[in-house]
Each structure stands twice: as structure tokens, then as C-alpha cells.
Design a protein around this motif. Structure first.
Motif, PDB file in Angstrom:
ATOM      1  N   LEU A  70       0.822  -1.208   0.000  1.00 44.15           N
ATOM      2  CA  LEU A  70       0.000   0.000   0.000  1.00 44.15           C
ATOM      3  C   LEU A  70       0.858   1.261   0.000  1.00 44.15           C
ATOM      4  N   ALA A  71       1.974   1.237   0.746  1.00 42.83           N
ATOM      5  CA  ALA A  71       2.866   2.400   0.776  1.00 42.83           C
ATOM      6  C   ALA A  71       3.447   2.664  -0.611  1.00 42.83           C
ATOM      7  N   ALA A  72       3.804   1.612  -1.321  1.00 44.26           N
ATOM      8  CA  ALA A  72       4.341   1.773  -2.673  1.00 44.26           C
ATOM      9  C   ALA A  72       3.296   2.355  -3.613  1.00 44.26           C
ATOM     10  N   ILE A  73       2.062   1.885  -3.501  1.00 40.45           N
ATOM     11  CA  ILE A  73       0.984   2.372  -4.372  1.00 40.45           C
ATOM     12  C   ILE A  73       0.674   3.839  -4.093  1.00 40.45           C
ATOM     13  N   VAL A  74       0.514   4.177  -2.809  1.00 42.50           N
ATOM     14  CA  VAL A  74       0.185   5.564  -2.449  1.00 42.50           C
ATOM     15  C   VAL A  74       1.323   6.506  -2.836  1.00 42.50           C
ATOM     16  N   ALA A  75       2.569   6.107  -2.588  1.00 41.87           N
ATOM     17  CA  ALA A  75       3.715   6.955  -2.941  1.00 41.87           C
ATOM     18  C   ALA A  75       3.790   7.176  -4.444  1.00 41.87           C
ATOM     19  N   SER A  76       3.368   6.180  -5.214  1.00 47.47           N
ATOM     20  CA  SER A  76       3.392   6.301  -6.674  1.00 47.47           C
ATOM     21  C   SER A  76       2.258   7.188  -7.174  1.00 47.47           C
TER      22      SER A  76
END
Length: 300
Positions: A70-76
């Protein structure tokens, strides 16, 4: 180079997926020993923990995979929104709320659009045999199920009871890999297969070397001279057979070839009839790939 969050997501998600396949296979075999279980078949609806009692720490692995994914998706999608005012990465629950704030959910489902989807290939355009597949134009995030999975894992993670992860929680987690910031499970799975194959091959070589030491070189030679190939080629009775190959452990021409690697058809798998060394199809495929790369380099 893959992002660290994507790496962590992949490592944990692949472990969960592998364990889930094992429990599905074991359950199906137990139910009907005459039927080979399909490890990729959809699971029957159940409220029971699909891993119990096989995988310890599954709740922590689930939480680690979900938080990093989720952190990777939101940061992207929304750079900076993955952290709080102090620069700390938000919890998985908070990250789900961030996603819902930007893309409202419908029946608990958020579809995050892909800003760079692959173009459609015109119908009938067959000029190339290697056309890129059409990728999905969105990533499906089952917010409701993932939030329920977080709640289901809390009891075990904080010493308040047993975990209650279900198939649907894991499947919702694995679906995150469709996002462009992730898409890492395939590569991680291949790496895991190669590592397991290498470890198994080294263990097999070690056992074979210890066995050779026990029986002695004289006995090994005697056995080699009297070996009969159980899988010898015959144009009529055994057209898929092979000649004996040289064993890489004992050095005798006593390696019974069961087949060749399915990709390159150049590395044999099977078992030595003297020292019992066993090479698996996965190991053979890895060796064939290494030989293929070496031949390319030699040509250059």
C-alpha cells in the motif's frame, strides 16, 4: 532495480501464496487421495484459517506485505501522502483511507486507474508474433476485505488470541501486485524457485558424496560396471528414453536420464544409479540457462 517497498511486498506475498497453494493441495489430497489437487484452483468458501497449523507468523507476514504494498501504491499515485507530518509511513489502515479519499470506493472496492495503460492492438494486426499484451487499465483494491484482514490478524500479532486470516484476505493482498509500482511477484517467485532448486541440489550432492564415502571407491566402481539402464532408448518400446550420462558427483557413466530441461533441452535431470545423486527438472533448467548464457558470451 526494484523499489525497497516493492521488494518487501514481493518477498512476503510470494511466501503467503506458496503456503496457500500447499494447504489447498494438501486439503484436496486428504479429501480424495485418488485426485491430484490443482494448486491454483479457487478455494472453497470457508471462515477457517487456511494456513493453520502450517505457517507460523502468517499474520505478521500479511501485515508486512500489505503495509509495503500500500505504501508503494500511495507513494506512486500521490507522492508524500504515504507519510505523516513527522515523515513516518502511515499504517496499512491509514493508507487504505488515503486511497479511498482520492478514489471513492464502490461496494468496498476501489479501482485505481492506470495513467499509462498499454495501447489497444488493432484487431487482425498479426504482423508481429511478439506483441505486448493488453494490460489492465486499473488496479482493483478491495478496501473492505483488506481492512477486515488487518483486523483479523491483530489478535495473534498482539497476543490476544489466534489469527483468523482467510483465503479472501490473501487474494485481496495478491491483487495489489497488478499496480505499476509493484508487479514484482513473478520475478520474486522465479528467484525463490531458483534458490530452492540450488539448495536442494547442494543437499543432494552432499548426501551422494557421503554415500560414496560409505561404500568406498572399489564398491562404487563394481556397481558402475554392472549398471543396467532402466530408461534406455528404444525406437518402439521406449522412444522417450535416453543413454546413461556421466554423474557430476561420482564421475561414473551411471546417471539415469529421465528427461531434459523443458526450455532449452540441453540439461538432463534424473538420478545416478551408483551414488544416488538426484537432479531435479528445476535444477536442470537453471543449469541449461547458465550454459545458454555462457554460449552467447563465447560467441561474442
Amino acid at each position: 532495480m526494484r523499489d525497497q517497498r516493492a521488494e518487501e511486498f514481493a518477498r512476503c506475498a510470494v511466501v503467503l501464496a506458496a503456503e496457500l497453494r500447499e494447504t489447498r493441495r494438501d486439503g484436496a489430497v486428504a479429501a480424495d487421495p485418488e485426485v491430484e489437487a490443482d494448486p491454483f484452483a479457487a478455494p472453497a468458501p470457508t471462515g477457517d484459517d487456511p494456513f493453520a497449523p502450517f505457517m507460523a507468523g502468517r499474520e505478521g507476514v500479511f501485515d508486512q506485505a500489505l503495509s509495503n504494498g500500500l505504501a508503494a501504491i500511495v507513494a506512486s499515485e500521490w507522492p508524500g501522502k504515504e507519510v505523516d507530518r513527522k515523515g513516518r509511513v502511515l499504517s496499512a489502515s491509514a493508507l487504505l483511507r488515503v486511497i479511498e479519499e482520492h478514489v471513492p470506493a464502490t461496494d468496498g472496492i476501489v479501482c485505481v486507474p492506470d495513467e499509462h495503460p498499454m495501447p489497444d492492438i488493432p484487431q487482425g494486426d498479426m504482423d508481429s508474433l511478439f506483441q505486448a499484451p493488453r494490460l489492465s487499465s486499473h488496479t482493483r483494491i478491495d478496501v473492505r476485505t483488506l481492512q477486515n484482514g488487518i483486523e483479523a490478524s491483530q489478535a495473534a500479532r498482539h497476543g490476544r488470541g489466534a489469527g483468523a486470516l482467510q483465503h479472501r484476505h490473501i487474494e485481496a493482498l495478491l491483487a495489489l501486485d497488478g499496480h505499476r509500482s509493484l508487479g514484482v511477484m513473478g520475478e520474486e517467485q522465479q528467484d525463490r524457485i531458483q534458490q530452492i532448486a540450488l539448495a536442494e541440489d547442494m543437499a543432494s550432492q552432499k548426501r551422494a558424496a557421503e554415500y560414496l564415502e560409505r561404500i568406498g571407491e572399489e564398491e562404487a566402481t563394481r556397481r558402475a560396471e554392472n549398471v543396467a539402464n532402466p530408461n534406455a532408448y528404444h525406437p518402439k518400446h521406449n522412444p522417450d528414453g535416453h543413454d546413461l550420462d556421466t554423474c557430476p558427483v561420482c564421475g561414473h557413466e551411471t546417471f539415469c536420464v529421465e528427461g531434459l530441461d523443458p526450455v532449452f533441452g540441453r540439461a538432463a535431470y534424473g538420478q545416478c544409479l551408483v551414488c544416488t545423486y538426484t537432479r531435479t527438472p528445476d535444477t536442470a533448467e537453471d543449469e541449461a540457462f547458465t550454459e545458454h548464457l555462457r554460449s552467447i558470451m563465447d560467441d561474442d
